[in-house]
Scaffold this active site. Sequence first.
Site, mmCIF file in Angstrom:
data_model
loop_
_atom_site.group_PDB
_atom_site.id
_atom_site.type_symbol
_atom_site.label_atom_id
_atom_site.label_comp_id
_atom_site.label_asym_id
_atom_site.label_seq_id
_atom_site.Cartn_x
_atom_site.Cartn_y
_atom_site.Cartn_z
ATOM 1 N N VAL A 57 0.530 -1.290 -0.065
ATOM 2 C CA VAL A 57 -0.031 -0.025 -0.269
ATOM 3 C C VAL A 57 0.973 1.138 -0.215
ATOM 4 C CG1 VAL A 57 -2.158 1.459 1.259
ATOM 5 C CG2 VAL A 57 -2.147 -1.305 1.325
ATOM 6 N N CYS A 58 1.700 1.202 0.642
ATOM 7 C CA CYS A 58 2.983 2.390 0.345
ATOM 8 C C CYS A 58 3.444 2.324 -0.445
ATOM 9 C CB CYS A 58 4.293 2.376 1.670
ATOM 10 S SG CYS A 58 2.995 2.121 3.275
ATOM 11 N N THR A 59 3.701 1.502 -1.434
ATOM 12 C CA THR A 59 4.743 1.476 -2.722
ATOM 13 C C THR A 59 3.765 2.000 -3.259
ATOM 14 O OG1 THR A 59 6.347 0.220 -2.510
ATOM 15 C CG2 THR A 59 5.286 0.506 -4.822
ATOM 16 N N LEU A 71 2.901 6.589 -2.146
ATOM 17 C CA LEU A 71 3.973 7.517 -2.711
ATOM 18 C C LEU A 71 4.001 7.583 -3.419
ATOM 19 C CD1 LEU A 71 4.735 7.189 0.387
ATOM 20 C CD2 LEU A 71 7.013 7.407 0.045
#
Length: 210
Positions: free
Chosen positions: A45-47, A50
């Site tokens: 999810v973070c990938t 960002l």
Amino acid sequence: MNAIRLGDIAPNFTANTTKGRMDYHEWLGENWGMLVSHPADFTPVCTTELGTMANFQNEFDERKIKLAAISVDSLESHFEWIKDIEETQNASVDFPLIADADRTIASLYGMIHPNADSTMTVRSVFIIAPDKKVRLILTYPAATGRNFDELLRVIDSLQLTEYEMLATPANWKKGDDCVILPSISNEEATKRFPKGFKTVKPYLRLTPQV
């Protein structure tokens, strides 16, 4: 430390980032800022988040928003992860990723919620005005990615209402009618808002965006 609240001065800090050493207040200068935390590098999810933030860079630049992201990972980890973000999200990450392996900044901003996870930061968003005061705080759980269209909408509202005697109604977006503050008399509203206004109720008056 007590939780950060709206109107508080955003805590200053110095840290190593992927763009060099940062003194946060000095780095912000006279700009608005958006500081976001993500649970960990090399997570799915973070990938996507960002990468999306990077692809929205022009939109944030237009609003004079300086972006920074932070997690409790090392600088070396950040540099390696950026390669994955840029490859998988077709993005160029030009904003700094802040290294906070000892969790000093995460603790300063209350980004770690022990009932959710005692070691990783949740998905926090802090919007900071040029006077360094916190204007917005949003917190998402680790499993829910942020909506960057909504963040831009909120920033548009914050920047409008920061400088005009207006508020924005539910589901407002840039260009829609705004609400005149109840503290403004009709006489003053007539002078202040030359496009005129519509009175729905004495306390609910709508005017085109200035």
